[in-house]
Every structure is written in C-alpha cells, then in structure tokens.
Design an enzyme around this catalytic site. Structure first.
Site, mmCIF file in Angstrom:
data_model
loop_
_atom_site.group_PDB
_atom_site.id
_atom_site.type_symbol
_atom_site.label_atom_id
_atom_site.label_comp_id
_atom_site.label_asym_id
_atom_site.label_seq_id
_atom_site.Cartn_x
_atom_site.Cartn_y
_atom_site.Cartn_z
ATOM 1 N N ASP A 21 0.808 -1.228 0.000
ATOM 2 C CA ASP A 21 0.000 0.000 0.000
ATOM 3 C C ASP A 21 0.837 1.272 0.000
ATOM 4 O OD1 ASP A 21 -2.195 -1.694 0.132
ATOM 5 O OD2 ASP A 21 -2.235 -1.646 2.316
ATOM 6 N N LYS A 24 1.833 2.237 -5.057
ATOM 7 C CA LYS A 24 2.394 1.696 -6.320
ATOM 8 C C LYS A 24 1.484 1.989 -7.510
ATOM 9 C CE LYS A 24 2.330 -2.364 -4.388
ATOM 10 N NZ LYS A 24 2.006 -1.992 -3.001
ATOM 11 N N ASN A 46 -5.331 -10.208 -3.683
ATOM 12 C CA ASN A 46 -4.988 -9.613 -2.383
ATOM 13 C C ASN A 46 -4.555 -8.158 -2.558
ATOM 14 O OD1 ASN A 46 -2.700 -10.439 -3.754
ATOM 15 N ND2 ASN A 46 -1.669 -11.348 -1.996
ATOM 16 N N GLY A 48 -4.590 -4.256 -3.832
ATOM 17 C CA GLY A 48 -5.580 -3.211 -4.116
ATOM 18 C C GLY A 48 -4.799 -1.969 -4.477
ATOM 19 N N HIS A 49 -4.769 -1.626 -5.758
ATOM 20 C CA HIS A 49 -3.975 -0.493 -6.231
ATOM 21 C C HIS A 49 -4.914 0.633 -6.647
ATOM 22 C CE1 HIS A 49 -0.348 -3.315 -7.224
ATOM 23 N NE2 HIS A 49 -0.736 -3.371 -5.978
ATOM 24 N N THR A 135 -5.911 -11.547 3.414
ATOM 25 C CA THR A 135 -7.048 -10.872 2.777
ATOM 26 C C THR A 135 -8.184 -11.863 2.501
ATOM 27 O OG1 THR A 135 -6.065 -11.268 0.616
ATOM 28 C CG2 THR A 135 -5.553 -9.160 1.662
ATOM 29 N N GLN A 228 2.025 -5.886 -3.270
ATOM 30 C CA GLN A 228 2.525 -5.996 -1.894
ATOM 31 C C GLN A 228 3.846 -5.218 -1.751
ATOM 32 O OE1 GLN A 228 1.456 -9.413 -3.364
ATOM 33 N NE2 GLN A 228 -0.488 -8.493 -2.861
ATOM 34 N N ARG A 307 -9.983 -2.856 5.886
ATOM 35 C CA ARG A 307 -9.504 -2.904 7.270
ATOM 36 C C ARG A 307 -8.668 -1.658 7.586
ATOM 37 N NH1 ARG A 307 -6.276 -8.457 7.405
ATOM 38 N NH2 ARG A 307 -5.814 -7.774 5.291
ATOM 39 N N THR A 418 2.416 14.019 -3.604
ATOM 40 C CA THR A 418 1.852 14.974 -2.646
ATOM 41 C C THR A 418 0.321 14.903 -2.568
ATOM 42 O OG1 THR A 418 1.777 16.639 -4.392
ATOM 43 C CG2 THR A 418 3.761 16.610 -3.012
ATOM 44 N N GLY A 419 -0.238 13.847 -3.153
ATOM 45 C CA GLY A 419 -1.691 13.680 -3.127
ATOM 46 C C GLY A 419 -2.041 12.475 -3.971
HETATM 47 P P1 GDP Z 1 -0.823 0.427 -3.552
HETATM 48 O O1 GDP Z 1 -1.427 -0.847 -3.113
HETATM 49 O O2 GDP Z 1 0.646 0.495 -3.292
HETATM 50 O O3 GDP Z 1 -1.156 0.805 -4.967
HETATM 51 O O4 GDP Z 1 -1.475 1.561 -2.611
HETATM 52 P P2 GDP Z 1 -3.011 1.661 -2.163
HETATM 53 O O5 GDP Z 1 -3.822 2.125 -3.310
HETATM 54 O O6 GDP Z 1 -3.449 0.446 -1.468
HETATM 55 O O7 GDP Z 1 -2.903 2.768 -1.028
HETATM 56 C C1 GDP Z 1 -2.382 4.012 -1.270
HETATM 57 C C2 GDP Z 1 -3.451 5.060 -0.928
HETATM 58 O O8 GDP Z 1 -2.864 6.329 -0.812
HETATM 59 C C3 GDP Z 1 -4.501 5.203 -2.013
HETATM 60 O O9 GDP Z 1 -5.726 5.558 -1.424
HETATM 61 C C4 GDP Z 1 -3.977 6.355 -2.860
HETATM 62 O O10 GDP Z 1 -5.015 7.040 -3.552
HETATM 63 C C5 GDP Z 1 -3.375 7.211 -1.804
HETATM 64 N N1 GDP Z 1 -2.213 8.007 -2.221
HETATM 65 C C6 GDP Z 1 -1.217 7.675 -3.085
HETATM 66 N N2 GDP Z 1 -0.282 8.638 -3.105
HETATM 67 C C7 GDP Z 1 -0.694 9.584 -2.235
HETATM 68 C C8 GDP Z 1 -0.129 10.815 -1.779
HETATM 69 O O11 GDP Z 1 0.958 11.231 -2.172
HETATM 70 N N3 GDP Z 1 -0.840 11.518 -0.840
HETATM 71 C C9 GDP Z 1 -2.036 11.088 -0.355
HETATM 72 N N4 GDP Z 1 -2.631 11.832 0.553
HETATM 73 N N5 GDP Z 1 -2.586 9.933 -0.767
HETATM 74 C C10 GDP Z 1 -1.919 9.195 -1.672
HETATM 75 P P1 IMO Z 2 -0.938 -4.158 -2.304
HETATM 76 O O1 IMO Z 2 -0.483 -4.679 -3.644
HETATM 77 C C1 IMO Z 2 -0.980 -4.606 2.019
HETATM 78 C C2 IMO Z 2 -1.012 -8.681 3.557
HETATM 79 C C3 IMO Z 2 -2.275 -9.122 4.284
HETATM 80 C C4 IMO Z 2 -1.683 -10.103 5.274
HETATM 81 C C5 IMO Z 2 -0.591 -10.795 4.468
HETATM 82 C C6 IMO Z 2 -1.011 -12.115 3.840
HETATM 83 O O2 IMO Z 2 -2.218 -3.420 -2.364
HETATM 84 O O3 IMO Z 2 0.166 -3.380 -1.656
HETATM 85 P P2 IMO Z 2 -2.524 -12.763 1.759
HETATM 86 O O4 IMO Z 2 -3.981 -12.468 1.470
HETATM 87 O O5 IMO Z 2 -1.585 -12.226 0.725
HETATM 88 O O6 IMO Z 2 -2.282 -14.207 2.066
HETATM 89 O O7 IMO Z 2 -2.234 -11.971 3.135
HETATM 90 O O8 IMO Z 2 -0.232 -9.870 3.443
HETATM 91 N N1 IMO Z 2 -1.248 -8.164 2.193
HETATM 92 C C7 IMO Z 2 -1.190 -6.873 1.885
HETATM 93 N N2 IMO Z 2 -1.006 -5.795 2.665
HETATM 94 N N3 IMO Z 2 -1.102 -4.468 0.680
HETATM 95 C C8 IMO Z 2 -1.258 -5.548 -0.110
HETATM 96 O O9 IMO Z 2 -1.250 -5.472 -1.460
HETATM 97 C C9 IMO Z 2 -1.362 -6.823 0.487
HETATM 98 N N4 IMO Z 2 -1.543 -8.084 0.017
HETATM 99 C C10 IMO Z 2 -1.461 -8.891 1.068
HETATM 100 O O10 IMO Z 2 -2.896 -8.036 4.920
HETATM 101 O O11 IMO Z 2 -1.070 -9.406 6.335
HETATM 102 MG MG MG Z 3 -2.912 -1.583 -1.800
#
Ligand code: GDP
Ligand code: IMO
Ligand code: MG
Length: 429
Positions: A21, A24, A46, A48-49, A135, A228, A307, A418-419
């Site tokens: 998270d 990416k 698992n 979520g981008h 997940t 991840q 979560r 920055t957002g």
């Molecule tokens: P990923 O799994 O690595 O693609 O990241 P996620 O999407 O799970 O979580 C990143 C969260 O932060 C998302 O809700 C994005 O929209 C948000 N986000 C990404 N870059 C920024 C940033 O620079 N600032 C803020 N405030 N939010 C961001």
């Molecule tokens: P992205 O690509 C954050 C975590 C789960 C759990 C562990 C094992 O959005 O960054 P799994 O379902 O893979 O067997 O769960 O890994 N986990 C993540 N945490 N971002 C993810 O993906 C994750 N994918 C799995 O929360 O701790």
């Molecule tokens: Mg994610």
C-alpha cells in the site's frame, strides 16, 4: 529475447518497499504515460492499487494499473494467481467506468488459478488461532497448490478436461481437510460458477513469456508492476506474517519469464511513514493517538478489505534492507502531504543493538517483535505540501526531510507524491 533488443529496451520495474500500500498504483499509472505495456508478475486479488483521476477513483486487484491509459496493453503474468470470478468482476467494473479492456488485456496460460476451495480454506484458517490477517482471497492456498504441483493453471481451466482436473484437486483437499459434507453438490456448484469464467479466460489467454518477448522485440516499452511490498516477500519478509510470493525484483524474472539482464530501472515506492495491514511485527508502530492521527490524515484503510491499516514512522533499516534486496535505482516517496500538520516527525534511523553486540537484521518474527527502533526527530514543516507539483512548491523543511531520507536510504528520490491524484506529483528525474 535477443541481446540487441535488450540493450535498447530494458524492462522497468515498480516495487513496494514496505508492507504494501505504498502507492504503487499511482506511480505505475504515472510512469505509464511513456510505456506501452504494463505487466503484473506476482500476487493476485490480495492487492488493491488505487488510482485517482479527478473525481474518479479506481481500485485494481489483478489487472495492471496501466489499463487506465488507453494506449497500453496489459498482461497478467504467470507468477500471478488469478481468481477468474473476481477477474470478470474487475473487467466489468472497468467497462462500466468507460474503460475498455477489449484487445488490451492478456493473461498468461501458465498463471495458476485461485479456485473456490482455496478461498474456503483461507477463510477457515483465518478464523482459528494462528491467523495471520490475510485478505482471505485464497492467495496462499493457490500458491500452496502450485508448489505442491496440484494446482490448475489457466491452460488447465480452459482445457476440455477441466472438470476432471478440478475434481482431482478438490478431492485431494476434501480428503485432507473435509471441505464439504456434501462434496458432489459443492463440486457441481464450483463447476457451474467457473463455466462462464472459462470462456472469458480463453479469450484472454496467451503464452505469457512469448508475448512479452514479442513486445520487447517490437520495441515496446514494458513496465513490470509489483504488488505488496518487500517486507511481505515470502523469502525476505517478516515470515510467517507475509504473503506467498516473491515481491522483490527476482519475482519479475520468474513471474514473467524474462532474464535478469532484461531489467532496467527499478523504482522502489515508500510512504514517508509506514503502514501495515494484518498481523506481524512492526517496529515503528504508533499504537496510541498518533497512530490514529496518521490513519485519519492518510485515510489508511485497506483498498481490498477496508480494514484499518496500522500506522507508524518511517523505518529506515527496513527500507535499506528492501533497497538492497531489490536493487532499487530510484525512489518514489509518497504521501508526504499526510505529514503536513505534524509538529515533529520521528524516523527510525537504526535498530538499537545491545552494547558489545554486532548489529544484525532480525530474521524471525520474534526477533523482529523485540526490535527497539532508534528514533531521530525532525521538525515538521507545518505547511501545505498537498497537491504540490514542483520542488520549489515544497516548504524548505519538507525539502530537507526528503533530502535527509534520500541520504539515509542511499538512493535518489526521483519522485515525490503529494496527493492521490495523478497531477499531485513532483518529478526530479
Ligand atoms: P498500492 O497498493 O501500493 O497501490 O497503494 P493503495 O492504493 O493500497 O494505497 C495508497 C493510498 O494512498 C490510495 O488511497 C492512494 O489514492 C493514496 N495516495 C497515493 N499517493 C498519495 C499521496 O501522495 N498523498 C495522499 N494523501 N494519498 C496518496
Ligand atoms: P498491495 O499490492 C498490504 C497482507 C495481508 C496479510 C498478508 C497475507 O495493495 O500493496 P494474503 O492475502 O496475501 O495471504 O495476506 O499480506 N497483504 C497486503 N497488505 N497491501 C497488499 O497489497 C497486500 N496483500 C497482502 O494483509 O497481512
Ligand atoms: Mg494496496
């Protein structure tokens, strides 16, 4: 993949350096402006981008984040585990939002499939003691079957003998885990549910490595999108509190079928602080009010499960480890705007070592849980960085913070986010 092409067209990579998270999806979307092909090489539903475009928010799980740019083609590589039912939902959600995947989305025939029995087992394992906070998408069980050599691949599911292969897998699990009191009915339900998905998969299925090699030979620019983060890597993360695939650079080679010398730039993505979802050690975690402040400021709730994410400070020793494991050449530092209101910003610059002992990186979860981070604190900038687009837009203290992190980690910070919007980015490369 002849050398000639590799020298001119390396495959760039985007990886998470923490516990997932990191942002990416946003970074991949941004880099895709100058990319023709985006490929996922590991993980599955698992992930979520999130990508934010104006007032629209997209969350992608298996489909590469590059799909939002209409000029790209996308591949779900062999290293990914694919839930066919969720894939259909993901395609439908994009179509509803006006994004067509038609002729642009491909799936490797050798990718393993997440079957309903894998999800049943993941859910069951997570209800007992010893849960690791997965997940519950069946990811670990699908990779488990792959390693055990019982799994079904996309090629098997679209094969005419698919029911026989699926039955064999189900019966092995039934024998070991008693999946159902009425196995024949359960199996029939599984056949029914997968029947439609087979047709969709059959249309998307390609020989993944050959497809990538062809793109490369045609001079297309390829980006590999990690899911991840390095600390969740099955070999290098905080075992057993991690995911079941190689999230680090080596995963690109095995998960797409490309040699190491094909790899070009390796972008590592890190938040300006740290989050983690699920169980497991987290040395810089803030359990009190400050953790809640970060969670609210950063909207830290899981993109896949909703979560609340655990929050804490940047962990430089873990980040350095990730950089070394992945061979990161450029850093993208995200979410610095989340720190805008803080009076001071602690960062773990080291892990405390008892007098006279040599510093070692913790290997077991127990050792990791005992780590005492050495925190250094910088004054906050108490000013708005949100939505900043140029280096000069940043307050001086924010600039100093970025430079300090870059020095501590030993890699240039080439992008500062920055957002959440595509536009909210400072590029320094
Ligand atoms: P990923 O799994 O690595 O693609 O990241 P996620 O999407 O799970 O979580 C990143 C969260 O932060 C998302 O809700 C994005 O929209 C948000 N986000 C990404 N870059 C920024 C940033 O620079 N600032 C803020 N405030 N939010 C961001
Ligand atoms: P992205 O690509 C954050 C975590 C789960 C759990 C562990 C094992 O959005 O960054 P799994 O379902 O893979 O067997 O769960 O890994 N986990 C993540 N945490 N971002 C993810 O993906 C994750 N994918 C799995 O929360 O701790
Ligand atoms: Mg994610």
């Amino acid at each position: 993949m002849p050398d000639r092409e590799l020298q001119t067209m390396p495959i760039d990579v985007v990886l998470g350096l923490q516990w997932g998270d990191e942002g990416k999806g946003k970074i991949v979307d941004l880099l895709t402006e100058r990319v023709d092909v985006v490929a996922r090489f590991q993980g599955g539903p698992n992930a979520g981008h999130t990508i934010v475009l104006g007032d629209k928010r997209f969350i992608l799980h298996m489909i590469p984040s590059g799909i939002l740019r209409s000029h790209t083609e996308c591949l779900i590589g062999n290293g990914v585990v694919i839930d066919p039912l969720r894939l259909i939902e993901e395609i439908a959600a994009l179509t509803d939002a006006g994004i067509s995947t038609e002729g642009r989305l491909f799936v490797s025939k050798s990718a393993h499939v997440i079957l309903p029995q894998h999800i049943m087992l993941d859910e069951r394992a997570e209800t007992g003691s010893g849960a690791i906070g997965t997940t519950k998408r069946g990811v670990g069980y699908a990779y488990g079957d792959k390693a055990l050599r019982w799994g079904l691949r996309v090629a098997d599911l679209i094969d005419s003998k698919w029911t026989m292969k699926l039955r064999r897998n189900f019966e092995r699990h039934q024998g070991l885990h008693r999946l159902s009191d009425d196995p024949e009915t359960t199996l029939r339900e599984i056949f029914d549910r997968l029947a439609e998905a087979r047709d969709v998969l059959a249309q998307l299925a390609v020989d993944g490595p050959a497809w990538i090699w062809r793109c490369n030979s045609a001079g297309k620019r390829i980006l590999a999108e990690g899911a991840q983060g390095a600390m969740l890597d099955i070999d290098h993360g905080t075992y057993p509190f991690l995911t079941s695939s190689n999230t680090t650079t080596g995963g690109v080679c095995t998960g797409l079928g490309v040699p190491p010398r094909a790899i070009g730039e390796i972008w590592g993505v890190s938040k300006a602080y740290t989050t983690r979802v699920g169980e497991g050690p987290f040395p810089t975690e803030e359990l009190g009010e400050m953790g809640e402040t970060l969670r609210q400021a950063g909207s830290e709730y899981g993109a896949t499960t909703g979560r609340p994410r655990r929050c804490g400070w940047l962990d430089v020793p873990a980040l350095r480890r990730a950089v070394a494991l992945c061979g990161v050449t450029k850093l993208a530092l995200t979410k610095i705007d989340v720190l805008d209101d803080l009076d001071e910003i602690p960062v773990a610059v080291d892990y405390a070592t008892p007098d006279g002992e040599e510093a070692v990186f913790p290997i077991t979860a127990e050792q990791f849980a005992e780590v005492k981070p050495v925190l250094e604190t910088q004054p906050g900038w108490k000013n708005r960085t949100h939505a900043a687009r140029t280096w000069d837009d940043l307050p001086e203290r924010a600039q100093q913070y970025v430079e300090w992190i870059s020095e501590l980690v030993g890699v240039p910070i080439a992008m500062i986010s920055t957002g959440s919007d595509r536009q909210h980015t400072i590029r320094r490369d």
